[in-house]
Design an enzyme around this catalytic site. Structure first.
Site, PDB file in Angstrom:
ATOM      1  N   ARG A 280      39.343   8.512 -10.476  1.00 57.76           N
ATOM      2  CA  ARG A 280      39.294   7.610  -9.324  1.00 57.76           C
ATOM      3  C   ARG A 280      40.338   8.084  -8.326  1.00 57.76           C
ATOM      4  O   ARG A 280      41.453   8.503  -8.733  1.00 57.76           O
ATOM      5  CB  ARG A 280      39.609   6.163  -9.743  1.00 57.76           C
TER       6      ARG A 280
ATOM      7  N   GLU B 169      36.877   5.616   0.080  1.00 62.13           N
ATOM      8  CA  GLU B 169      35.573   6.278   0.057  1.00 62.13           C
ATOM      9  C   GLU B 169      34.593   5.523   0.945  1.00 62.13           C
ATOM     10  O   GLU B 169      34.542   4.290   0.866  1.00 62.13           O
ATOM     11  CB  GLU B 169      35.064   6.357  -1.379  1.00 62.13           C
TER      12      GLU B 169
ATOM     13  N   HIS C 129      32.058  12.014  -4.458  1.00 60.11           N
ATOM     14  CA  HIS C 129      31.934  11.158  -5.648  1.00 60.11           C
ATOM     15  C   HIS C 129      30.550  11.296  -6.300  1.00 60.11           C
ATOM     16  O   HIS C 129      29.794  10.318  -6.409  1.00 60.11           O
ATOM     17  CB  HIS C 129      32.218   9.687  -5.267  1.00 60.11           C
TER      18      HIS C 129
HETATM   19  P1  NAD Z   1      37.396   6.508 -21.597  1.00 59.25           P
HETATM   20  O1  NAD Z   1      37.847   5.090 -21.653  1.00 59.25           O
HETATM   21  O2  NAD Z   1      36.542   7.050 -22.689  1.00 59.25           O
HETATM   22  O3  NAD Z   1      38.675   7.486 -21.431  1.00 59.25           O
HETATM   23  C1  NAD Z   1      39.798   7.168 -20.670  1.00 59.25           C
HETATM   24  C2  NAD Z   1      41.029   7.662 -21.413  1.00 59.25           C
HETATM   25  O4  NAD Z   1      42.167   7.436 -20.581  1.00 59.25           O
HETATM   26  C3  NAD Z   1      41.283   6.913 -22.740  1.00 59.25           C
HETATM   27  O5  NAD Z   1      41.456   7.833 -23.792  1.00 59.25           O
HETATM   28  C4  NAD Z   1      42.544   6.120 -22.453  1.00 59.25           C
HETATM   29  O6  NAD Z   1      43.361   5.925 -23.610  1.00 59.25           O
HETATM   30  C5  NAD Z   1      43.226   6.986 -21.422  1.00 59.25           C
HETATM   31  N1  NAD Z   1      44.221   6.264 -20.629  1.00 59.25           N
HETATM   32  C6  NAD Z   1      44.189   4.999 -20.146  1.00 59.25           C
HETATM   33  N2  NAD Z   1      45.306   4.713 -19.473  1.00 59.25           N
HETATM   34  C7  NAD Z   1      46.086   5.819 -19.521  1.00 59.25           C
HETATM   35  C8  NAD Z   1      47.362   6.147 -19.011  1.00 59.25           C
HETATM   36  N3  NAD Z   1      48.089   5.269 -18.310  1.00 59.25           N
HETATM   37  N4  NAD Z   1      47.857   7.377 -19.265  1.00 59.25           N
HETATM   38  C9  NAD Z   1      47.143   8.268 -19.984  1.00 59.25           C
HETATM   39  N5  NAD Z   1      45.931   8.018 -20.502  1.00 59.25           N
HETATM   40  C10 NAD Z   1      45.396   6.809 -20.269  1.00 59.25           C
HETATM   41  O7  NAD Z   1      36.651   6.636 -20.174  1.00 59.25           O
HETATM   42  P2  NAD Z   1      35.634   7.793 -19.708  1.00 59.25           P
HETATM   43  O8  NAD Z   1      34.221   7.381 -19.979  1.00 59.25           O
HETATM   44  O9  NAD Z   1      36.122   9.112 -20.209  1.00 59.25           O
HETATM   45  O10 NAD Z   1      35.831   7.684 -18.125  1.00 59.25           O
HETATM   46  C11 NAD Z   1      37.108   7.882 -17.540  1.00 59.25           C
HETATM   47  C12 NAD Z   1      37.091   7.496 -16.078  1.00 59.25           C
HETATM   48  O11 NAD Z   1      36.348   8.445 -15.340  1.00 59.25           O
HETATM   49  C13 NAD Z   1      36.365   6.168 -15.771  1.00 59.25           C
HETATM   50  O12 NAD Z   1      37.212   5.059 -15.931  1.00 59.25           O
HETATM   51  C14 NAD Z   1      35.929   6.329 -14.340  1.00 59.25           C
HETATM   52  O13 NAD Z   1      36.889   5.772 -13.463  1.00 59.25           O
HETATM   53  C15 NAD Z   1      35.885   7.849 -14.140  1.00 59.25           C
HETATM   54  N6  NAD Z   1      34.524   8.344 -13.882  1.00 59.25           N
HETATM   55  C16 NAD Z   1      34.253   8.958 -12.709  1.00 59.25           C
HETATM   56  C17 NAD Z   1      32.985   9.451 -12.462  1.00 59.25           C
HETATM   57  C18 NAD Z   1      32.652  10.148 -11.175  1.00 59.25           C
HETATM   58  O14 NAD Z   1      31.494  10.118 -10.773  1.00 59.25           O
HETATM   59  N7  NAD Z   1      33.592  10.795 -10.536  1.00 59.25           N
HETATM   60  C19 NAD Z   1      31.982   9.317 -13.421  1.00 59.25           C
HETATM   61  C20 NAD Z   1      32.298   8.686 -14.614  1.00 59.25           C
HETATM   62  C21 NAD Z   1      33.572   8.203 -14.848  1.00 59.25           C
END
Ligand code: NAD
Length: 341
Positions: A247, A276, A295
């Protein structure tokens, strides 16, 4: 006799954008459906009006579903089904308090998003977007330039993954295929990735100092807002690249601009932005060492369809009184227990 299907058909939902056909069919066969017809997000004032009368809302991440919207919801309103894995646009606490179920679409977009993160990483390293602009602008004069548009190697280098969850792990699998050394930082250890992929857990500071590519996969939370700030960007190698497909607000764009123009880091690939769509005058867009995308990391035809169908299924479950498959605010079950198994 009034059966449950008839009852479900009387339920009204509001959908904030036209979804792929398969998802729309599923919704129409279950509910009375109203769809916001525009490509731009609906105004908040309209959401406030709709939640007063409908039973459920299907939303995209562009909708600001804050406390004001949630407070406006009528007693019949049961759920918000978001077509995305991230849900930082929804006030989860307010929803839980009011007994409103919130769901997302995890898993189905993991590999597609990881593909894009890796595509961006490769593009940044080898200056793909810049090369495209160069050739199309007629700047290619030397037949083969020994020192022309040189990039960074990817294979065999060190990748630093911030957030080794679903998408971070999928990126690690791709990195393993490129024979990269994998470092990660997370608030939790991921022992499976450590064993299967040889990923090494390190403190964030070590990751930033040692990685040639830093790729971000954490959710947007108060604890991750501006995680990549001036101080942390300064810890990175001068030859390193930063990739962000998580994000936008996880990276401080002003600090990143300084990092890229003052040579603290080599380049960046950004799919997500602090605002965005990002302003066309955003100074980052003027830099050749920034590869920009709007995005689109989860944007494959198949995946966007799966996400929409999943969101529709979540809504069907919510309005049938079941626990939806992808409930985000599990505590809501205490406020409004499910009516069915
Ligand atoms: P997920 O929950 O499987 O993984 C997120 C990881 O981040 C977890 O392992 C969590 O423990 C870790 N985390 C949380 N807070 C943290 C911190 N302060 N420091 C370090 N690590 C931390 O989620 P995911 O499915 O892998 O998705 C991750 C993010 O990607 C989503 O929340 C979303 O915002 C973003 N995303 C973006 C797109 C895009 O189109 N650009 C698409 C999908 C997801």
């Amino acid at each position: 006799m009034v059966n449950s299907l008839t009852l479900l058909n009387q339920r009204k939902i509001y959908v904030t954008r036209t979804l792929p056909e398969e998802a729309m069919k599923l919704l129409h066969s279950n509910f009375e459906v109203e769809v916001w017809p525009d490509e731009m997000p609906p105004p908040k004032s309209l959401l406030i009006e709709k939640v007063k009368e409908v039973d459920g809302l299907i939303s995209l991440l562009t909708e600001q579903i804050d406390e004001e919207v949630i407070k406006a919801a009528g007693p019949q309103f049961k759920g918000i089904s978001q077509v995305a894995v991230g849900f930082n646009n929804i006030d989860l606490k307010a929803a839980t308090k009011k007994g409103i179920y919130v769901t997302n679409t995890p898993g189905v977009l993991t590999d597609t998003t990881a593909d894009f993160a890796f595509a961006l990483l490769m593009a940044v390293a080898r200056r793909v977007a810049e090369a495209d602009r160069y050739v199309k602008a007629g700047k290619w004069k030397v037949p083969w330039g020994l020192m022309m548009m040189l990039g960074q190697d990817v294979w065999g280098k060190t990748i630093g993954i911030i957030g080794l969850g679903r998408i971070g792990s999928a990126v690690a699998r791709r990195a393993k295929g490129m024979n990269m050394k994998i470092l990660y930082y997370d608030v939790y250890r991921n022992e499976q990735a450590e064993t299967e992929l040889g990923a090494k857990y390190v403190p964030l500071e070590t990751l930033l100092k040692e990685a040639d590519f830093v790729t971000i996969h954490v959710p947007l939370l108060p604890s991750t807002y501006h995680l990549m700030n001036e101080e942390r960007l300064k810890m990175m190698k001068k030859t390193a690249c930063l990739i962000n497909t998580s994000r936008g607000p996880v990276v401080d764009e002003k600090a990143l601009y300084k990092a890229l123009t003052e040579g603290w880091i080599w380049a960046a690939g950004l799919d997500v932005w602090e605002n965005e769509p990002t302003d066309p005058d955003n100074p980052l867009l003027k830099l050749d060492n920034v590869t920009a995308a709007p995005h689109i990391a989860s944007g494959s035809i198949a995946t966007r369809t799966k996400m929409a169908v999943m969101a529709a299924e979540n809504m069907v479950a919510i309005l049938e009184g079941r626990v939806p498959p992808n409930l985000v605010n599990k505590e809501v079950l205490e406020v409004r227990p499910p009516e069915k198994e």
